[in-house]
Design an enzyme around this catalytic site. Structure first.
Site, PDB file in Angstrom:
ATOM      1  N   ARG A 227       1.004  -1.370   0.115  1.00  0.00           N
ATOM      2  CA  ARG A 227      -0.039  -0.015   0.342  1.00  0.00           C
ATOM      3  C   ARG A 227       0.672   1.441   0.242  1.00  0.00           C
ATOM      4  O   ARG A 227       2.432   1.348   0.881  1.00  0.00           O
ATOM      5  CB  ARG A 227      -1.344  -0.131   1.562  1.00  0.00           C
ATOM      6  CG  ARG A 227      -1.984  -1.174   0.982  1.00  0.00           C
ATOM      7  CD  ARG A 227      -2.910  -0.388  -0.321  1.00  0.00           C
ATOM      8  NE  ARG A 227      -4.370  -1.281   0.030  1.00  0.00           N
ATOM      9  CZ  ARG A 227      -4.644  -2.337  -0.867  1.00  0.00           C
ATOM     10  NH1 ARG A 227      -3.616  -2.935  -1.766  1.00  0.00           N
ATOM     11  NH2 ARG A 227      -5.715  -2.741  -0.647  1.00  0.00           N
ATOM     12  N   HIS A 275      -0.171   0.484  -9.913  1.00  0.00           N
ATOM     13  CA  HIS A 275      -0.544  -0.566  -8.391  1.00  0.00           C
ATOM     14  C   HIS A 275      -1.731  -1.998  -9.492  1.00  0.00           C
ATOM     15  O   HIS A 275      -2.276  -1.881  -9.658  1.00  0.00           O
ATOM     16  CB  HIS A 275      -2.386   0.119  -8.504  1.00  0.00           C
ATOM     17  CG  HIS A 275      -3.148  -0.499  -6.869  1.00  0.00           C
ATOM     18  ND1 HIS A 275      -2.989   0.357  -5.696  1.00  0.00           N
ATOM     19  CD2 HIS A 275      -2.861  -2.334  -6.709  1.00  0.00           C
ATOM     20  CE1 HIS A 275      -3.611  -0.426  -4.797  1.00  0.00           C
ATOM     21  NE2 HIS A 275      -3.611  -2.005  -5.374  1.00  0.00           N
TER      22      HIS A 275
END
Ligand code: NDP
Ligand code: OXD
Length: 312
Positions: A227, A275
């Protein structure tokens, strides 16, 4: 009834696949004509603020993501079990990313790429895999799979988790007290932690300064596929510029999409992906969550339920 509430994903396609897999169990999307009180399961990704309004009969929340940090911050998250995505296909994709970037940094890609650009022939030998230590932060589903895939490549492996693990071929560290010892022997740091208050900002200049220097020419490398909230991007820029880090591979960012103004884009030793390290595959996801719904309806216990107190 199963309600789908997915943002930034092809919800129609998932709904069609769920309808086929669960038939004749009803599957609905926002905008369909249904009574919210009939919804027993909701399948979510980036739910809007009103996602759970009126779902008075809700029994289980199903998360398309393996990471649930954002979902746990939803202001109206109902107090029912939350099941996250745990899947062999997802693990394989994540380990594909980890292996690619570990081997790239181990073989000093940044240095030899720069040499090629400069048409410079200068022999320099990277250390062998066994002389290089990969340190995996987070020894859960994804961390363990990454270790399993890296082991046959000959790397020395170590891991760090909250509770102690025993994994063959991996030197296992645990808890805040052993963090510095874990870092001090790590040449390539791989982050696969969940984002919680304890792990926020863990990829800091201070952390990078504790990694082992001297084995990888140019400095140790960091790989963050977990993250963006784990990393302090200003610290990464500073560390990549002053040699505290030799290279970084980043799949996640403090703000996504990464703004064009970010200095990270410009750094030759920073490898950016948007991502995409491991996407939740529709076929596997429908299979996994359909089974969970069917078993729950048959009275069996749920699996992979998030512990809200731990935050993952
Ligand atoms: P798991 O919950 O299976 O594993 C989490 C691991 O982190 C566990 O080993 C846990 O320790 C450890 N951990 C948690 N808190 C701490 C702490 N404070 N200190 C030390 N160790 C800690 O998660 P997964 O492996 O399934 O996924 C990890 C993360 O990967 C997800 O949360 C998500 O954010 C990210 N992800 C990113 C994707 C991408 O495309 N970029 C795709 C999928 C996931 P213990 O075992 O002791 O509990
Ligand atoms: C996840 C992700 O958590 O894709 O599954 O980031």
């Amino acid at each position: 009834m199963l309600l789908l509430h997915l943002s930034d994903v092809n919800e129609a396609s998932w709904a069609e696949a769920f309808a086929k897999a669960l038939h004749p169990y009803p599957v609905v999307r926002r905008g369909d004509d249904f009574d919210p009180a009939d919804v027993r399961y909701i399948f979510v990704w980036k739910p809007k603020p009103d996602a759970f309004d009126g779902l008075s009969g809700l029994e289980v929340i199903l998360s398309l993501g393996a990471g649930v940090d954002a979902l746990l911050k939803h202001p109206k998250l109902p107090d029912v079990p939350l099941v996250r995505f745990v899947d062999a296909d997802l693990s394989q994709r994540m380990s594909d990313y980890v292996v690619a970037h570990v081997t790239m940094h181990h073989r000093l890609y940044t240095r030899f790429r720069a040499d090629q650009k400069a048409r410079r022939w200068e022999q320099f030998y990277p250390p062998s895999a066994s002389e290089s230590t990969v340190g995996i932060m987070g020894m859960g589903v994804l961390g363990k799979d990454a270790a399993r895939r890296l082991r046959p490549l000959g790397f020395s492996l170590r891991s760090w988790s909250r509770t102690r693990k025993a994994v063959e071929g991996v030197e296992c560290f645990a808890g805040a007290d052993e963090f510095d010892a874990f870092l001090s022997g790590t040449d390539i740091l791989v982050n696969l932690l969940p984002l919680t208050p304890e792990t926020t900002g863990i990829l800091s200049y201070e952390t990078f300064g504790k990694l082992r220097h001297g084995v990888l020419q140019g400095g140790p490398a960091v790989i963050n596929a977990a993250r963006g909230g784990h990393q302090r991007e200003a610290d990464i820029v500073r560390a990549l510029q002053d040699g505290t880090l030799g290279a970084a591979s980043l799949d996640v960012f403090e703000v996504e999409p990464l703004p064009p103004s970010s200095p990270l884009w410009e750094l030759e030793n920073c490898y950016i992906t948007p991502h995409i390290a491991a996407i939740s595959d529709e076929k596997s996801g429908v299979r996994y969550f359909s089974r969970i719904i069917a078993e729950h309806r048959a009275g069996k216990p749920l699996i992979n339920v998030v512990d809200r107190n731990r935050g993952y």
